[in-house]
Design an enzyme around this catalytic site. Structure first.
Site, mmCIF file in Angstrom:
data_model
loop_
_atom_site.group_PDB
_atom_site.id
_atom_site.type_symbol
_atom_site.label_atom_id
_atom_site.label_comp_id
_atom_site.label_asym_id
_atom_site.label_seq_id
_atom_site.Cartn_x
_atom_site.Cartn_y
_atom_site.Cartn_z
ATOM 1 N N HIS A 37 20.233 24.810 23.249
ATOM 2 C CA HIS A 37 20.041 24.022 22.021
ATOM 3 C C HIS A 37 18.740 24.444 21.353
ATOM 4 C CE1 HIS A 37 17.583 22.081 25.106
ATOM 5 N NE2 HIS A 37 16.763 21.875 24.098
ATOM 6 N N HIS A 121 13.182 27.484 18.788
ATOM 7 C CA HIS A 121 13.571 28.455 19.820
ATOM 8 C C HIS A 121 14.728 27.898 20.638
ATOM 9 C CE1 HIS A 121 10.922 25.611 21.860
ATOM 10 N NE2 HIS A 121 11.663 25.863 22.932
#
Ligand code: 3AM
Length: 194
Positions: A37, A121
């Site tokens: 995620h 990220h």
């Protein structure tokens, strides 16, 4: 409960990330595909009342959908220690904009401000014992990594619990992003869907 706000990744993007999940000395445990995620905001331990306020504030966010692409690999390090290796996210002002709205909403709900620069990220692994030269080799090997673009249509509030092997993330609620003005008309003119 331990909560965070994140962008889920489409299945095809998780699939494309598989090429990165291995081949690094000292990294034996990789984030499983279902857990990949992009965190927007880590909230930490929140009681039921604050969770309710956070949920209401997140539900009030108005922000447009946008397109995103994962690009490159990098790592968070601390001295000689590699803390996390991640897939990067191509610069997209709409993502920073959404992050800022989530941050304001969370603070409005009564939580302390984060105050850290946002580095979007996708964490791939948190190595136990990876020497920096091996990390450099891995990063160089995957420097051209890039996914297809994908559409971000919602963001999600997750709870995080410790499982026996890895964290178990549960999507509690998703919040829709809006269709940009003009897109509905354009789709109608094309005679198609959005
Ligand atoms: O997987 P990423 O890196 O996006 O690292 C944790 C994970 O982020 C982060 O919250 C996400 C869901 O667990 N996280 C966990 N503890 C944290 C903390 N104390 C934290 N982020 C900041 N401070």
């Amino acid at each position: 409960m331990r909560l965070f706000v994140a962008l889920a990744l489409p299945d095809n993007i998780r699939w494309q990330l598989r090429v990165l999940s291995g081949g690094l000395v000292g990294a034996n445990r990789w984030v499983p595909p279902e857990n990949l995620h992009i965190t927007l905001r880590f909230l930490g331990e929140v009681d039921g009342r604050d969770a309710h306020y956070v949920d209401a504030a997140l539900a009030g966010i108005r922000a447009p959908r946008f397109s995103l692409r994962l690009k490159g690999v990098d790592a968070f390090t601390s001295g000689q220690r590699v803390k996390a290796v991640y897939a990067g996210v191509e610069k997209q002002p709409a993502l920073q904009h959404l992050h800022d709205k989530v941050e304001s909403a969370v603070v409005r709900a009564g939580l302390a401000p984060d105050g850290q620069k946002y580095t979007p990220h996708v964490t791939l692994t948190r190595p136990k014992d990876t020497p920096l030269n091996k990390l450099q080799h891995y990063l160089a090997e995957h420097s051209l990594f890039k996914t297809e673009p994908f559409e971000v249509t919602h963001f999600t509030l997750y709870s995080s619990e410790m499982g026996s092997e890895q964290s178990v993330y549960t999507a509690l609620r998703s919040y829709a992003l809006s269709v940009p003005a003009g897109a509905i008309e354009a789709a109608a003119e094309r005679g198609g869907t959005l």
